[in-house]
Design a protein around this motif. Structure first.
Motif, PDB file in Angstrom:
ATOM      1  N   ALA A  63       0.851  -1.205   0.000  1.00 41.15           N
ATOM      2  CA  ALA A  63       0.000   0.000   0.000  1.00 41.15           C
ATOM      3  C   ALA A  63       0.881   1.248   0.000  1.00 41.15           C
ATOM      4  N   ASP A  64       1.938   1.215   0.789  1.00 47.31           N
ATOM      5  CA  ASP A  64       2.840   2.375   0.846  1.00 47.31           C
ATOM      6  C   ASP A  64       3.509   2.602  -0.516  1.00 47.31           C
ATOM      7  N   THR A  65       3.900   1.507  -1.159  1.00 46.03           N
ATOM      8  CA  THR A  65       4.512   1.633  -2.494  1.00 46.03           C
ATOM      9  C   THR A  65       3.507   2.221  -3.486  1.00 46.03           C
ATOM     10  N   LEU A  66       2.281   1.726  -3.419  1.00 42.80           N
ATOM     11  CA  LEU A  66       1.241   2.230  -4.329  1.00 42.80           C
ATOM     12  C   LEU A  66       1.038   3.734  -4.144  1.00 42.80           C
ATOM     13  N   VAL A  67       0.933   4.166  -2.899  1.00 42.98           N
ATOM     14  CA  VAL A  67       0.711   5.593  -2.630  1.00 42.98           C
ATOM     15  C   VAL A  67       1.934   6.411  -3.068  1.00 42.98           C
ATOM     16  N   ARG A  68       3.125   5.879  -2.826  1.00 44.58           N
ATOM     17  CA  ARG A  68       4.336   6.606  -3.235  1.00 44.58           C
ATOM     18  C   ARG A  68       4.400   6.759  -4.756  1.00 44.58           C
ATOM     19  N   VAL A  69       4.158   5.661  -5.469  1.00 43.99           N
ATOM     20  CA  VAL A  69       4.252   5.698  -6.932  1.00 43.99           C
ATOM     21  C   VAL A  69       3.148   6.595  -7.523  1.00 43.99           C
ATOM     22  N   ALA A  70       1.940   6.441  -7.004  1.00 42.89           N
ATOM     23  CA  ALA A  70       0.835   7.274  -7.514  1.00 42.89           C
ATOM     24  C   ALA A  70       1.129   8.748  -7.237  1.00 42.89           C
ATOM     25  N   GLY A  71       1.664   9.030  -6.045  1.00 40.22           N
ATOM     26  CA  GLY A  71       1.985  10.415  -5.709  1.00 40.22           C
ATOM     27  C   GLY A  71       3.085  10.980  -6.591  1.00 40.22           C
ATOM     28  N   GLN A  72       3.969  10.098  -7.033  1.00 42.27           N
ATOM     29  CA  GLN A  72       5.066  10.532  -7.911  1.00 42.27           C
ATOM     30  C   GLN A  72       4.554  10.837  -9.325  1.00 42.27           C
ATOM     31  N   PHE A  73       3.574  10.070  -9.786  1.00 45.41           N
ATOM     32  CA  PHE A  73       3.132  10.187 -11.178  1.00 45.41           C
ATOM     33  C   PHE A  73       1.896  11.084 -11.362  1.00 45.41           C
ATOM     34  N   VAL A  74       1.094  11.251 -10.318  1.00 41.95           N
ATOM     35  CA  VAL A  74      -0.080  12.132 -10.445  1.00 41.95           C
ATOM     36  C   VAL A  74       0.265  13.444  -9.745  1.00 41.95           C
ATOM     37  N   ALA A  75       0.420  14.482 -10.541  1.00 45.10           N
ATOM     38  CA  ALA A  75       0.808  15.783  -9.972  1.00 45.10           C
ATOM     39  C   ALA A  75      -0.327  16.307  -9.082  1.00 45.10           C
ATOM     40  N   PRO A  76       0.019  17.038  -8.016  1.00 41.19           N
ATOM     41  CA  PRO A  76      -0.992  17.490  -7.051  1.00 41.19           C
ATOM     42  C   PRO A  76      -2.139  18.275  -7.677  1.00 41.19           C
ATOM     43  N   GLU A  77      -1.854  19.035  -8.727  1.00 36.93           N
ATOM     44  CA  GLU A  77      -2.921  19.859  -9.314  1.00 36.93           C
ATOM     45  C   GLU A  77      -3.740  19.105 -10.365  1.00 36.93           C
ATOM     46  N   ARG A  78      -3.446  17.809 -10.568  1.00 38.84           N
ATOM     47  CA  ARG A  78      -4.104  17.049 -11.637  1.00 38.84           C
ATOM     48  C   ARG A  78      -5.042  15.971 -11.103  1.00 38.84           C
ATOM     49  N   THR A  79      -6.038  15.624 -11.918  1.00 42.48           N
ATOM     50  CA  THR A  79      -6.873  14.472 -11.605  1.00 42.48           C
ATOM     51  C   THR A  79      -6.712  13.405 -12.699  1.00 42.48           C
ATOM     52  N   THR A  80      -5.600  13.475 -13.429  1.00 39.14           N
ATOM     53  CA  THR A  80      -5.223  12.457 -14.411  1.00 39.14           C
ATOM     54  C   THR A  80      -3.704  12.282 -14.340  1.00 39.14           C
TER      55      THR A  80
END
Ligand SMILES: N[C@@H](CCC(=O)N[C@@H](CS)C(=O)NCC(=O)O)C(=O)O
Length: 213
Positions: free
Chosen positions: A143-160
């Protein structure tokens, strides 16, 4: 005989069916939904084995072409009904396309403990029952890896993932939904990403368990 038929499982909890259906919906293609009970049995099983090699869902039939594997299906749909006449499923930019494929392949071949402990039946299907039992150490790490990777690839201002929506957003949002649905902490911008993806029209037919909106 309809041009396109999508075989789906009748419990409506398969992320891979969701992926294939989102591809057809995004392209705005007319298709027939054929729900089947798993494991596929009897004459239908024999027919699917004969035509597609595997009696799995999602299974797309397009005229006399029968194919399983969600990614094979979305790539086939993308290439058979290409942009600009039809909406894009995969990014035009090659680096982004490779990133989208990286994410989709990774989500299909990893995170098994998390997937087992946070099943999609917790938030999909007829009677979703969220699982809130503590995660094992292995699932927690995934779960931590998933959140880290998603956070790395989905920019904070984006919903894609990228400037434009792509089919990998369905898979990544689905994976994060495993956490959100069971109350696991997820950064606010990733929770917003999940909600925005869920609200996209291409998700509606699956979320309505095959009913047309
Ligand atoms: N890797 C496949 C997974 C497909 C899959 O595992 N389908 C399951 C339902 S979610 C299935 O058809 N199981 C029945 C069986 O294997 O007999 C994909 O991406 O489509």
């Amino acid at each position: 005989m309809p041009e396109l038929t999508l075989y789906v499982e009748d419990q409506w909890v398969s992320p891979w069916v969701m992926h294939a259906m989102a591809a057809l919906e995004e392209k705005k293609l007319p298709y027939v939904v054929e729900p089947v009970t798993l494991p596929v049995a009897g004459e239908l099983r024999a027919e699917l084995l004969d035509r597609a090699g595997l009696a799995k869902v999602p299974l797309l039939r397009h005229r006399d072409h029968w194919c399983t594997e969600s990614l094979a299906i979305s790539e086939y749909v993308a290439e058979t009904f290409p942009a600009p006449a039809y909406a894009r499923l995969f990014p035009a930019n090659l680096a982004e396309r490779a990133r989208a494929r990286q994410v989709m392949h990774w989500l299909r071949t990893d995170l098994f403990a998390l997937r087992a402990e946070r099943p999609t039946s917790g938030f999909l299907g007829e009677a979703p029952a969220p699982v809130t039992a503590p995660l094992s150490a292995e699932a927690r790490a995934q779960a931590d890896t998933l959140v880290r990777v998603a956070g790395q690839f989905v920019a904070p201002e984006r919903t894609t993932l990228f400037a434009e929506w792509c089919i990998a957003d369905v898979d990544l949002a689905l994976a994060l939904r495993r956490l959100v649905a069971s109350g696991e902490p997820v950064p606010a911008h990733l929770a917003a990403y999940v909600e925005a993806t869920w609200a996209r029209p291409c998700m509606q037919r699956f979320l309505a368990r095959g009913a047309r909106a």
